[in-house]
Design a protein around this motif. Sequence first.
Motif, PDB file in Angstrom:
ATOM      1  N   UNK A   1       2.257  -5.752  -4.924  1.00 58.17           N
ATOM      2  CA  UNK A   1       2.090  -7.090  -5.484  1.00 58.17           C
ATOM      3  C   UNK A   1       3.080  -8.079  -4.873  1.00 58.17           C
ATOM      4  N   UNK A   2       4.284  -7.598  -4.542  1.00 59.69           N
ATOM      5  CA  UNK A   2       5.272  -8.456  -3.880  1.00 59.69           C
ATOM      6  C   UNK A   2       4.746  -8.913  -2.521  1.00 59.69           C
ATOM      7  N   UNK A   3       4.271  -7.961  -1.715  1.00 63.95           N
ATOM      8  CA  UNK A   3       3.749  -8.309  -0.392  1.00 63.95           C
ATOM      9  C   UNK A   3       2.548  -9.248  -0.509  1.00 63.95           C
ATOM     10  N   UNK A   4       1.668  -8.941  -1.437  1.00 67.07           N
ATOM     11  CA  UNK A   4       0.462  -9.756  -1.598  1.00 67.07           C
ATOM     12  C   UNK A   4       0.809 -11.208  -1.902  1.00 67.07           C
ATOM     13  N   UNK A   5       1.782 -11.407  -2.761  1.00 66.21           N
ATOM     14  CA  UNK A   5       2.192 -12.767  -3.123  1.00 66.21           C
ATOM     15  C   UNK A   5       2.957 -13.429  -1.987  1.00 66.21           C
TER      16      UNK A   5
ATOM     17  N   UNK B   1       7.687   5.902 -10.439  1.00 62.93           N
ATOM     18  CA  UNK B   1       7.442   5.799  -8.996  1.00 62.93           C
ATOM     19  C   UNK B   1       6.131   5.059  -8.729  1.00 62.93           C
ATOM     20  N   UNK B   2       5.110   5.339  -9.532  1.00 62.57           N
ATOM     21  CA  UNK B   2       3.834   4.638  -9.388  1.00 62.57           C
ATOM     22  C   UNK B   2       4.025   3.154  -9.693  1.00 62.57           C
ATOM     23  N   UNK B   3       4.731   2.846 -10.751  1.00 62.78           N
ATOM     24  CA  UNK B   3       4.959   1.451 -11.130  1.00 62.78           C
ATOM     25  C   UNK B   3       5.663   0.687 -10.016  1.00 62.78           C
ATOM     26  N   UNK B   4       6.672   1.321  -9.388  1.00 69.00           N
ATOM     27  CA  UNK B   4       7.420   0.636  -8.334  1.00 69.00           C
ATOM     28  C   UNK B   4       6.557   0.427  -7.097  1.00 69.00           C
ATOM     29  N   UNK B   5       5.758   1.394  -6.746  1.00 68.01           N
ATOM     30  CA  UNK B   5       4.916   1.226  -5.550  1.00 68.01           C
ATOM     31  C   UNK B   5       3.847   0.162  -5.784  1.00 68.01           C
ATOM     32  N   UNK B   6       3.335   0.099  -6.970  1.00 71.32           N
ATOM     33  CA  UNK B   6       2.385  -0.968  -7.274  1.00 71.32           C
ATOM     34  C   UNK B   6       3.087  -2.329  -7.239  1.00 71.32           C
ATOM     35  N   UNK B   7       4.326  -2.358  -7.668  1.00 65.99           N
ATOM     36  CA  UNK B   7       5.118  -3.592  -7.624  1.00 65.99           C
ATOM     37  C   UNK B   7       5.368  -4.021  -6.178  1.00 65.99           C
ATOM     38  N   UNK B   8       5.644  -3.066  -5.292  1.00 66.42           N
ATOM     39  CA  UNK B   8       5.829  -3.382  -3.872  1.00 66.42           C
ATOM     40  C   UNK B   8       4.589  -4.078  -3.314  1.00 66.42           C
TER      41      UNK B   8
ATOM     42  N   UNK C   1      -7.769   2.518 -10.359  1.00 67.98           N
ATOM     43  CA  UNK C   1      -6.327   2.308 -10.506  1.00 67.98           C
ATOM     44  C   UNK C   1      -5.634   3.123  -9.417  1.00 67.98           C
ATOM     45  N   UNK C   2      -5.150   2.439  -8.390  1.00 68.16           N
ATOM     46  CA  UNK C   2      -4.497   3.108  -7.271  1.00 68.16           C
ATOM     47  C   UNK C   2      -3.000   3.240  -7.523  1.00 68.16           C
ATOM     48  N   UNK C   3      -2.400   4.283  -6.980  1.00 69.31           N
ATOM     49  CA  UNK C   3      -0.942   4.425  -7.081  1.00 69.31           C
ATOM     50  C   UNK C   3      -0.217   3.608  -6.026  1.00 69.31           C
ATOM     51  N   UNK C   4      -0.972   2.970  -5.106  1.00 74.36           N
ATOM     52  CA  UNK C   4      -0.380   2.189  -4.010  1.00 74.36           C
ATOM     53  C   UNK C   4       0.680   3.003  -3.280  1.00 74.36           C
ATOM     54  N   UNK C   5       0.320   4.262  -2.968  1.00 77.91           N
ATOM     55  CA  UNK C   5       1.273   5.102  -2.219  1.00 77.91           C
ATOM     56  C   UNK C   5       1.822   4.349  -1.015  1.00 77.91           C
TER      57      UNK C   5
END
Length: 383
Positions: free
Chosen positions: A265-269, A256-263, A288-292
Amino acid sequence: MSEKIWLSSPHMGESEFKYVKEAFDTNWIAPLGPHVNGFEKDLASYLGEDVHVAALSAGTAALHLALIILGVQAGDEVICQSMTFSASANPIAYQGATPVFVDSEEQTWNMSPRYLEAAILDRIEETGKKPKAIIVVHLYGMPAQMDRIMEIANRYEIPVVEDAAEALGASYKGQKLGTFGAMSILSFNGNKIITTSGGGALVSHNEEWISKARFLATQARDPAPHYQHSQIGYNYRMSNVCAAIGRGQMEVLPARVEKRRSNYMFYQKALAAYPFIRFIAEPDSDYVTNRWLSTVLIDDEAEGGVSRETILLGLEKDNIESRPLWKPMHLQPVFEGAPFYGDGTSEKLFENGLCLPSGSNLTDEDLERVVQQLQETVRVAAS
């Protein structure tokens, strides 16, 4: 109308039902039971050595018990981060104490160490006594500047209660958030990174405090063959069924943490072409944030009149949920007149900040739809 895209909806895995079915099959439906014990052990194992956990009905209940255990009473003052959800401050009022709100700093959006110390010194001078506790919040899963905050708190011998409701799975200098304070709280509300439908936990390295929390949370029933009570207690324990969900959720927490961090990075790009949309970066490798939640700031001087509200309403037209950042507590009517120390940073963040859909169950198509609708909103506003 298009299917709703939620800001942060519950995301079940494959194991939750197994644990819940076991609770039903064994008739452990009433509060407490083996899954409560198991969930507490799962959390303690994840957070690290020498950590003790009490599973409770809500993060708010955990914070309330933390203040009780620290001896907060009517007439006391408790320092609290201003930019947060009201649940961080409400338990101060439950105890008849006064919240003293401290502003954010720009690097992490969390409690400003500078204004924390200013608040401590000024309250000592004005009241003749120290604040009874400090509540620091890891906003949206971003670690606060814990080295500086803990150094200040330790120097003045004021205990820190770490509000890690949004921060399970994040760390600072390799140490899990929720393990820095004298006590810490977690939340498993439906929108959090993992959920028990509703629930929370109190965390501490002090085993006696956690034992006391369990006692108080179970109506403070004395050890006797009859119902006897020597202290005021609370009905704050987590149910065995909710804990069963939590045990399944713990198995997928890293994913879940990996996916939220991926979200994030997607928006940022995808939004890099818009200089008026700014993301909050991890200051360095210590954070290291979980990007909740993926959050952005919309420059209030953006060309074409684009604002936070413009984007929020534009997403809403396509049934996409977004939300402003938390309104600071010192601006809330219920806390009018409470002391505040700061320079307006949190007010500016509230005025310009927006939370984008961030759930770990968002598909690639969902993310593309959010970005496309945002881009269309900007195009229309600028035309």
